[in-house]
Design an enzyme around this catalytic site. Sequence first.
Site, PDB file in Angstrom:
ATOM      1  N   ASN A  80      16.732  55.834 -15.599  1.00  0.00           N
ATOM      2  CA  ASN A  80      15.308  56.376 -14.933  1.00  0.00           C
ATOM      3  C   ASN A  80      14.421  56.847 -16.198  1.00  0.00           C
ATOM      4  OD1 ASN A  80      17.116  58.300 -15.635  1.00  0.00           O
ATOM      5  ND2 ASN A  80      16.011  59.921 -14.526  1.00  0.00           N
ATOM      6  N   GLU A 114      24.630  66.113 -17.549  1.00  0.00           N
ATOM      7  CA  GLU A 114      23.438  66.366 -17.047  1.00  0.00           C
ATOM      8  C   GLU A 114      23.445  65.454 -15.969  1.00  0.00           C
ATOM      9  OE1 GLU A 114      20.693  66.144 -15.222  1.00  0.00           O
ATOM     10  OE2 GLU A 114      19.494  65.091 -16.805  1.00  0.00           O
ATOM     11  N   CYS A 133      15.555  63.462 -12.429  1.00  0.00           N
ATOM     12  CA  CYS A 133      16.443  64.539 -12.023  1.00  0.00           C
ATOM     13  C   CYS A 133      15.835  65.803 -11.696  1.00  0.00           C
ATOM     14  CB  CYS A 133      17.530  64.630 -13.028  1.00  0.00           C
ATOM     15  SG  CYS A 133      16.789  65.023 -14.631  1.00  0.00           S
TER      16      CYS A 133
END
Length: 617
Positions: free
Chosen positions: A227, A324, A358
């Site tokens: 992303n 993460e 995110c």
Amino acid sequence: MDAADPGLVEPQPLHLLEVQLLERLVEALVHRPQLLHLAHEFILAREPPPRARRCAAVESAMAAPHPAAVSDVLPVRHSWIANREVEGRAGLRPVMNPATGAAFARTSLLDAEQAAAAITAARTAFPTWRALSFRERARVLRAAGEVVLRRADEIARLIEREQGKPAVEAHLVEVFPALEALKHLALHAEDLLSEQPAEPQVLLFAHKDSRIRYEPFGVVLAVTPWNYPFGISLSGVATALAAGNTVVLKPAPATTLVGLSIAEVFREAGVPDGAVNVVAVDDALAPGLVEDPRVDKIVFTGSAATGRRVMVSAARNLTPVVLELGGKDPAVVCRDADLDRAARGIVWGAFVNAGQTCASVERVYVEAEVADAFLRRVVEGTRSLRVGDPAAGDVEIGALTLERQRKIVEEHVADAVAKGAHVLTGGKPAAGPGWFYPPTVISGVDHTMRVMREETFGPVLPVMAVPSLDDAIRLANDSDYGLTASGWTRDRATARRLERELQAGVVTINDCVYTFGEPSAPWGGFKKSGLGRAHGLAGLREMAQVKYVARDDGSAPMLWWFPYGAELRRLLPSAARALHARSLGARLGNALRLVGSSRFRRRGRLASILKRVDRLF
């Protein structure tokens, strides 16, 4: 068939200009097979349709309706190991443009032996790289920043083509944060990781010279997502390098070319051979990299499910990890919020990078008193967004990077609608090539719906009206995730409450998402959003092992060394009371008894203790 058959059309001659145009188009098709449908439209546009006769060049092009038919002419890119391109032996993987659904390049995939060679190269380079001073490493980081700055447009266009976000957004959320990270690390890594004094707090240790050192792990394996393939990957590599580690970067399969560009950046910046290695491998080989005992630290960014598998694999060698793992990030809109600002900020926070962030705003809790007014502004702002192929014109929203991700988005919206939610705008992808999904706003949602509990990772914004701020905070915290959260209020006391009570690694007031672009801000979450931190002081120190060192230049044995004996048994209670008794008189009396003992006079460091005698008071 008879010439009079109505199914056969008399051939129409092609004009010279048309022939030349078609020849140019076919030449372009060799390099951009996604343009095949344009050739088809050109042929159909001619009246009458030339079904009986076409020029040979167009017939050849139209005979290959799928990109695979021209794959042999697509450029091939290779992994980088020790500053050299290495052609993989495990086959080729197409590189897809999500805006067209067509391949525009290929990458060769390393086999297991070649991938292991990248770790060997990093391990070989480690002693040389760690021996460099902070200033020497900073020179490489600054040089890398100069390369990124010089190639910024090229990098942004590659991100646009391979990942899907518009180039202008790639500059904003990938290139710019990468430049800031490189600058910050070059300027401040030495201050943040330099040796620090650690003054002993126990009086009996007062004479010792004690310090804290931060030393590199060795080989860091960075497994990075699709992303933000440049911003996340480059800042992670730079952080590991700044601390003295060497790196093996495994970029996501969907954005391998962007990952390979990072190797080119550091190679041009003058990084030693083996300090940065970027490997294109099939995901089936990734566990072998994670489980390699020569890897000293793993940094993974991705889904919670994959993060668990990484953690299990890393446990085989007790390799430390930073994870993460995404979020389901809430926004709380209070009744006193500036609704214009809140709506504009949340629309951006929900739909930047087509919602594939995110830290995206994935759910909103707005106090009922202002819910209608807020929703009107959100819907109006959402409907103004332009969606399409960034290469074809100015847009705010590009395609989703993966077709499977669009399916997840569709499933979440369908589930919400089936359970009573209302789609206020968007909700249905347009027909045509590419993996587009329109920015979508949903009301009437609750926590029985997947869109409120699972990470959607797409351009969908569910908004829930709640009776009070208490309810908003409770529902915001009712999640398995805790990466980021935002609060929208004009009241400082309310802001303080939101900062204190929202359960997330990052809480922002009257803004959202942006903090990854601030290099001093730590990045990481609570709950299932991961372990450890990236970015900032905390992220830099994740890349270093903490070592406590102490030196004693005395020659006499220490008070507590063998042999013990009766004198030490009598002495220890006095030492404890001298240091910890509540009354000053008791501390002084026991200190005198301690100093009067022969063992203390022989072994104690009276001069050092007297320098810090204030601690007795």
